[in-house]
Design a protein around this motif. Structure first.
Motif, PDB file in Angstrom:
ATOM      1  N   TRP A   1     -30.626 -39.304   5.235  1.00  0.00           N
ATOM      2  CA  TRP A   1     -29.849 -38.643   4.186  1.00  0.00           C
ATOM      3  C   TRP A   1     -28.598 -39.445   3.809  1.00  0.00           C
TER       4      TRP A   1
ATOM      5  N   ALA B   1     -30.433 -33.538  -1.239  1.00  0.00           N
ATOM      6  CA  ALA B   1     -30.770 -34.655  -0.357  1.00  0.00           C
ATOM      7  C   ALA B   1     -30.274 -34.390   1.066  1.00  0.00           C
ATOM      8  N   LEU B   2     -29.094 -33.809   1.196  1.00  0.00           N
ATOM      9  CA  LEU B   2     -28.546 -33.520   2.517  1.00  0.00           C
ATOM     10  C   LEU B   2     -29.376 -32.451   3.235  1.00  0.00           C
TER      11      LEU B   2
ATOM     12  N   GLY C   1     -32.815 -33.793   4.094  1.00  0.00           N
ATOM     13  CA  GLY C   1     -32.743 -34.798   5.154  1.00  0.00           C
ATOM     14  C   GLY C   1     -32.279 -34.260   6.487  1.00  0.00           C
TER      15      GLY C   1
ATOM     16  N   ALA D   1     -29.256 -32.990   7.352  1.00  0.00           N
ATOM     17  CA  ALA D   1     -27.907 -33.414   7.741  1.00  0.00           C
ATOM     18  C   ALA D   1     -27.156 -32.325   8.500  1.00  0.00           C
TER      19      ALA D   1
END
Length: 309
Positions: free
Chosen positions: A239, A269-270, A273, A275
């Motif tokens: 990420w 995206a975070l 991924g 995060a």
């Protein structure tokens, strides 16, 4: 006047061959609170004095309350210069009345209004106290009341917060807001950005005798992108490629400019991924940040040093 209390174009002034003000353009809307920001020596006082007609520019044009000759409007202006001065033996009420009389206000009316200003601002015990018995901040407050006792349409304050403690600074800010709310135009110079950010609708940023920015506080701040602060549970992962170029990390906090595409694609995206977002905030730059970007770090550092003296 197109709704302007003050308008100046191309003001230029030199002393002994040294340029003090170099092509200043200013437009102050009627009824607004307008700040001129810059370090000491930047040309703020010279600019105000030219606008008021105390000194003449070497070049340029100015209009004050509809008059191309500013002194023709002197009776409708209240001016607090950077150099303070009151007669020490005069009482607070008499000092206010005397300053009003200099602008054409009868002394009897000035005394009545002066006592009222002191009482309305919690200073009734000082009505008949001589100036020499007052603190520096209190005496400065009395001089401020003398600046407005004749109910001017325009108030010009040169470094009005200088030397005031926090209580008197708050009292002055309240008074400035009250004057503007009544339709009076207020313009003041300062090297303390916080006062301008709290009070002003429009500002001029001046450095080296030149206007570097003139417009609304919002426009000045909008010159910089908002900053994003991000804390994640996971320190590393794929990420991270979604973080914008120029991202920095300090004490577990990622910091970067808000992407032009907005925060939503980054959030996706975070999350995708893994995060593990623990903290995320978007902080709009303040006027101090804008000042640094517009006038430079040296001018901002000089302002900061002067503000802490």
């Amino acid at each position: 006047m197109n709704g302007l209390a003050i308008e100046a174009k191309g003001l230029f002034k030199a002393f002994d061959g040294k340029t003090a003000v170099d092509g200043v353009d200013i437009a102050v809307p009627q009824g607004s609170i307008y700040g001129i920001l810059g370090p000491n020596g930047a040309g703020k006082t010279t600019t105000l004095r030219m606008l008021l007609g105390i000194i003449d520019p070497d070049a340029g044009e100015r209009s004050l309350l509809g008059h191309s000759e500013p002194l023709e409007a002197a009776g409708r202006v209240g001016y607090l210069p950077e150099e303070r001065g009151l007669y020490p033996s005069m009482t607070a009420r008499e000092s206010i009345a005397f300053m009003g009389a200099l602008r054409g206000l009868p002394l009897s009316i000035g005394r009545t209004r002066g006592a009222g200003l002191l009482r309305d601002n919690g200073l009734g015990d000082y009505v008949d106290k001589p100036i020499k018995s007052l603190s520096k901040g209190m005496a400065q407050t009395v001089q401020l009341f003398g600046t407005i006792v004749h109910k001017p349409g325009l108030i010009v304050l040169d470094e009005p917060f200088s030397g005031l403690d926090a209580i008197n600074q708050g009292r002055l800010e309240t008074l400035i807001r009250e004057q503007a709310a009544s339709g009076t135009t207020v313009i003041f110079s300062t090297h303390v950005i916080a006062h301008a950010e709290r009070l002003c609708e429009r500002v001029a940023i001046i450095a080296g005798g030149r206007i570097r920015f003139e417009g609304t506080v919002a426009d000045a701040r909008d010159r910089l992108r908002p900053q994003v602060r991000l804390r994640t549970r996971v320190a590393d992962g794929g990420w991270r490629t979604a973080l914008p170029a120029g991202t920095t990390r300090d004490d577990g906090i990622w910091q970067f400019e808000l992407p032009s595409s907005g925060i939503e694609p980054l959030l996706k995206a975070l999350i995708d991924g893994g995060a593990g977002i623990e903290e995320l905030s978007i902080e709009r730059p303040g006027l101090h940040d804008a000042f640094v970007a517009i006038a430079g770090e040296a001018a901002a550092r000089q302002m900061q040093e002067q503000a802490t003296r």
